[in-house]
Design an enzyme around this catalytic site. Structure first.
Site, PDB file in Angstrom:
ATOM      1  N   ARG A   1       0.859  -1.181   0.000  1.00 24.43           N
ATOM      2  CA  ARG A   1       0.000   0.000   0.000  1.00 24.43           C
ATOM      3  C   ARG A   1       0.896   1.232   0.000  1.00 24.43           C
ATOM      4  O   ARG A   1       1.968   1.234   0.614  1.00 24.43           O
ATOM      5  CB  ARG A   1      -0.893   0.036   1.255  1.00 24.43           C
ATOM      6  CG  ARG A   1      -2.025  -0.981   1.276  1.00 24.43           C
ATOM      7  CD  ARG A   1      -3.124  -0.647   0.262  1.00 24.43           C
ATOM      8  NE  ARG A   1      -4.217  -1.609   0.272  1.00 24.43           N
ATOM      9  CZ  ARG A   1      -4.283  -2.711  -0.482  1.00 24.43           C
ATOM     10  NH1 ARG A   1      -3.307  -3.029  -1.315  1.00 24.43           N
ATOM     11  NH2 ARG A   1      -5.348  -3.494  -0.419  1.00 24.43           N
TER      12      ARG A   1
ATOM     13  N   GLU B   1      -4.222   7.259  -5.008  1.00 27.21           N
ATOM     14  CA  GLU B   1      -4.262   6.564  -6.296  1.00 27.21           C
ATOM     15  C   GLU B   1      -5.468   7.070  -7.077  1.00 27.21           C
ATOM     16  O   GLU B   1      -6.572   7.033  -6.533  1.00 27.21           O
ATOM     17  CB  GLU B   1      -4.398   5.048  -6.086  1.00 27.21           C
ATOM     18  CG  GLU B   1      -3.122   4.429  -5.571  1.00 27.21           C
ATOM     19  CD  GLU B   1      -3.279   2.979  -5.160  1.00 27.21           C
ATOM     20  OE1 GLU B   1      -4.371   2.410  -5.334  1.00 27.21           O
ATOM     21  OE2 GLU B   1      -2.309   2.425  -4.650  1.00 27.21           O
TER      22      GLU B   1
ATOM     23  N   HIS C   1      -1.888   0.049  -9.402  1.00 28.58           N
ATOM     24  CA  HIS C   1      -2.463  -0.865  -8.399  1.00 28.58           C
ATOM     25  C   HIS C   1      -3.086  -2.073  -9.113  1.00 28.58           C
ATOM     26  O   HIS C   1      -4.300  -2.295  -9.085  1.00 28.58           O
ATOM     27  CB  HIS C   1      -3.498  -0.149  -7.512  1.00 28.58           C
ATOM     28  CG  HIS C   1      -3.829  -0.930  -6.267  1.00 28.58           C
ATOM     29  ND1 HIS C   1      -4.119  -0.327  -5.067  1.00 28.58           N
ATOM     30  CD2 HIS C   1      -3.902  -2.251  -6.024  1.00 28.58           C
ATOM     31  CE1 HIS C   1      -4.360  -1.255  -4.147  1.00 28.58           C
ATOM     32  NE2 HIS C   1      -4.239  -2.433  -4.723  1.00 28.58           N
TER      33      HIS C   1
HETATM   34  O1  LIG Z   1      -5.321  -7.820  -2.632  1.00 24.54           O
HETATM   35  C1  LIG Z   1      -5.211  -6.624  -2.436  1.00 24.54           C
HETATM   36  O2  LIG Z   1      -5.283  -6.125  -1.312  1.00 24.54           O
HETATM   37  C2  LIG Z   1      -5.009  -5.746  -3.563  1.00 24.54           C
HETATM   38  O3  LIG Z   1      -4.604  -4.640  -3.418  1.00 24.54           O
HETATM   39  C3  LIG Z   1      -5.312  -6.289  -4.899  1.00 24.54           C
HETATM   40  O4  LIG Z   1      -4.703  -5.598  -5.927  1.00 24.54           O
END
Ligand SMILES: O=C(O)C(=O)CO
Length: 332
Positions: free
Chosen positions: A242, A271, A290
């Site tokens: 993240r 994002e 992402h």
């Molecule tokens: O699996 C997740 O948390 C994701 O961000 C998928 O792209």
């Protein structure tokens, strides 16, 4: 069919919509109620909603939303990350949560390797060079970092981190990892990974640092100015977790001043990034939108898993991929 269980989705089209191909499949099992429909008439739609289907972190599950869904049984969230959900609040309402970790782990690990390789070998810059009409300096003095035999430091050794280690092993990389809990010895040996209890130690020794850790209050801004300064000036940071795991301003500065060599990011904060963001202007940054789980196979699998979890919860059966909380509200 009005008798099918009501499932709240953020929308059926546009940027917040679920995958178009999947809407028809979902409608075989559920009456889909969009957030817009619900907001326009929540007294009519609220009581019908038995599940919320979260795609791309949406809709946002607030206290207000939970209070207006009296029949809600389950929140089914696509993907592995749960940082967009207040699990404690949801549990206090007697509502279950399920996610789709197996469906995303391999494609996200693949993306991690793709970014690592792309940044190391400057694939995106190379593409620009190859298609440029000016061929005078074609590939002269244009070099990247060697991946084979390099040291990879993986932060977060869950299922995605572990799959990255499996892949990196085939590249003859030396693998270090840092994790809340040490893996079993046989699991470490199977991929040749060495546990680093100290994050600083991992940062100092790695040629590539890859973030595959969940975003929690403990991991927010895990990589800041101090940590970037510990990294080698030749090191590349890869983030498939993240955006908020990294202090982005500190990263920009480190990339601009040569504190580290480069970064490859599937995730940023926010994002997408605003058009004038400095990360968009740096040659030593490789970005993807992402897209860790963005394969046809994974997206279908995610939808199928969510449908199975919702149906199980509505039938009072054990819920596949149910997210359980520990006593301290961490994910079990
Ligand atoms: O699996 C997740 O948390 C994701 O961000 C998928 O792209």
């Amino acid at each position: 069919d009005q008798d099918l269980p009501g499932v709240l989705v953020s929308g059926l089209e546009g940027p917040h919509g679920i995958c178009e191909d999947h809407i028809g499949d979902l409608q075989k099992h559920f009456t889909l109620i969009t957030l817009q429909e619900f907001l326009e008439n929540n007294t009519r739609f609220g009581p019908k909603v038995q599940a919320v289907y979260i795609w791309g972190g949406k809709p946002a599950v607030t206290q207000e939303l939970l209070q207006s869904l009296p029949s809600l049984k389950i929140i089914a969230s696509a993907g592995a990350g749960l940082d967009h959900l207040d699990l404690k609040l949801i549990a206090s309402c007697g509502v279950k949560v399920a996610n789709t970790p197996q469906a995303v782990s391999s494609p996200t690990a693949d993306m991690g390797m793709a970014l690592l390789l792309a940044a190391a070998r400057r694939v995106v810059e190379g593409h620009r060079l190859a298609i440029a009409p000016d061929t005078e300096n074609f590939s002269a003095n244009w070099m990247g970092q060697e991946v084979t035999g390099a040291t990879l430091g993986i932060i977060g050794m869950g299922s995605i981190g572990y799959k990255i280690a499996q892949r990196a092993r085939a590249f003859e990389m030396k693998i270090l990892y840092h994790n809340r809990k040490r893996r079993k010895l046989e699991e470490e040996e199977a991929v040749g990974a060495t546990y680093c209890e100290s994050l600083d130690d991992l940062l100092q020794r790695s040629d590539f640092v890859l973030l595959a850790v969940s975003l929690t209050p403990q991991t927010q801004r895990l990589i800041g100015k101090r940590e970037l300064n510990l990294m080698k000036p030749t090191a590349i940071l890869v983030n498939i977790g993240r955006g908020l795991l990294v202090d982005q301003d500190a990263l920009v500065q480190a990339l601009q001043t040569g504190v580290i060599k480069g970064a490859a990011l599937d995730v940023t904060h926010p994002e997408p990034l605003p058009r004038d963001h400095p990360l968009l202007k740096l040659e030593n940054v490789t970005l993807t939108p992402h897209a860790g789980s963005a394969t046809h196979q994974a997206r279908r699998q995610m939808m199928e898993n969510l449908v199975a979890s919702i149906l199980a919860s509505l039938h009072g059966l054990p819920i596949p991929n149910e997210v359980r909380l520990n006593w301290d509200n961490s994910v079990a």
